[in-house]
Design a protein around this motif. Structure first.
Motif, PDB file in Angstrom:
ATOM      1  N   GLU A  47       2.493  91.581 -69.841  1.00 46.41           N
ATOM      2  CA  GLU A  47       3.006  92.799 -70.463  1.00 46.41           C
ATOM      3  C   GLU A  47       4.298  92.434 -71.199  1.00 46.41           C
ATOM      4  O   GLU A  47       4.920  91.407 -70.904  1.00 46.41           O
TER       5      GLU A  47
ATOM      6  N   SER B 197       3.496  88.314 -74.966  1.00 50.49           N
ATOM      7  CA  SER B 197       2.597  89.474 -74.826  1.00 50.49           C
ATOM      8  C   SER B 197       2.005  89.866 -76.171  1.00 50.49           C
ATOM      9  O   SER B 197       0.834  90.219 -76.250  1.00 50.49           O
TER      10      SER B 197
ATOM     11  N   ARG C 142       7.205  93.459 -70.864  1.00 48.37           N
ATOM     12  CA  ARG C 142       8.346  93.277 -69.948  1.00 48.37           C
ATOM     13  C   ARG C 142       8.415  91.865 -69.370  1.00 48.37           C
ATOM     14  O   ARG C 142       9.433  91.484 -68.784  1.00 48.37           O
ATOM     15  N   ASP C 143       7.339  91.077 -69.517  1.00 47.09           N
ATOM     16  CA  ASP C 143       7.291  89.716 -68.979  1.00 47.09           C
ATOM     17  C   ASP C 143       7.754  88.655 -69.976  1.00 47.09           C
ATOM     18  O   ASP C 143       7.923  87.491 -69.600  1.00 47.09           O
TER      19      ASP C 143
END
Length: 167
Positions: free
Chosen positions: A16, A52, A18-19
């Motif tokens: 995602e 992502s 956020r990663d």
């Protein structure tokens, strides 16, 4: 739903946004452990900063490995740049020492190869460095065979060991 490995504290899920920063940090931590720094290595690949987005493209997939809720590695598959449309590349498979040996690499490998088949690829290519012995054992256990020269145009000219697998 995330997949789990033998250790109940390890979960694998699709990457995602956020990663992205965490995966960039992991790649830039692991690569120098094996002498991979400077030109010709993934450490300098701009894709590392927006994984992502890169793996949201057609025929691409990437998974992260969480250990106790913290991302500590990942790996994915995408079309081989400069290669034929039937060949994909196992890409950016890096794990911090804390999750090595827990079975996460084998599970990410299985997910990646299953996805490659689903995407219609006939072969999977990868390149690595001599000295990444545990990774090479995983590749060979998974069915990859060494080949003599690189394929495609990955931009990672620093790699010196090449593998191919018929899917």
């Amino acid at each position: 739903m995330p997949e789990t490995t033998a250790s109940s504290r390890v979960a694998i899920r699709p990457i995602e946004a956020r990663d992205d920063a965490r995966m960039a940090q992991i790649i830039r931590t692991v690569m120098p452990e094996f002498g991979a720094s400077g030109a010709g290595f993934a450490i300098n690949d701009p894709e590392v900063d927006w994984m992502s987005r890169a793996y949201s493209q057609p025929r691409c997939a990437y998974w992260v490995v969480e250990h106790d809720g913290v991302v500590e590695g990942g790996g994915g598959v995408a079309p081989l740049e400069g290669g034929d449309p039937d060949t994909c590349e196992l890409r950016k498979m890096y794990f911090l020492a804390s999750v090595r040996g827990l079975g996460a690499g084998a599970q990410v490998m299985r997910l990646a190869l299953d996805a490659a088949r689903t995407f219609g690829f006939k072969r999977c290519y990868l390149e690595t460095l001599s000295g990444m012995d545990a990774a090479m054992r995983l590749y060979e256990r998974s069915g990859f065979r060494r080949i003599d020269k690189p394929m495609g145009d990955t931009g990672h000219g620093g790699c010196n060991t090449f593998y191919l697998m018929e899917l």
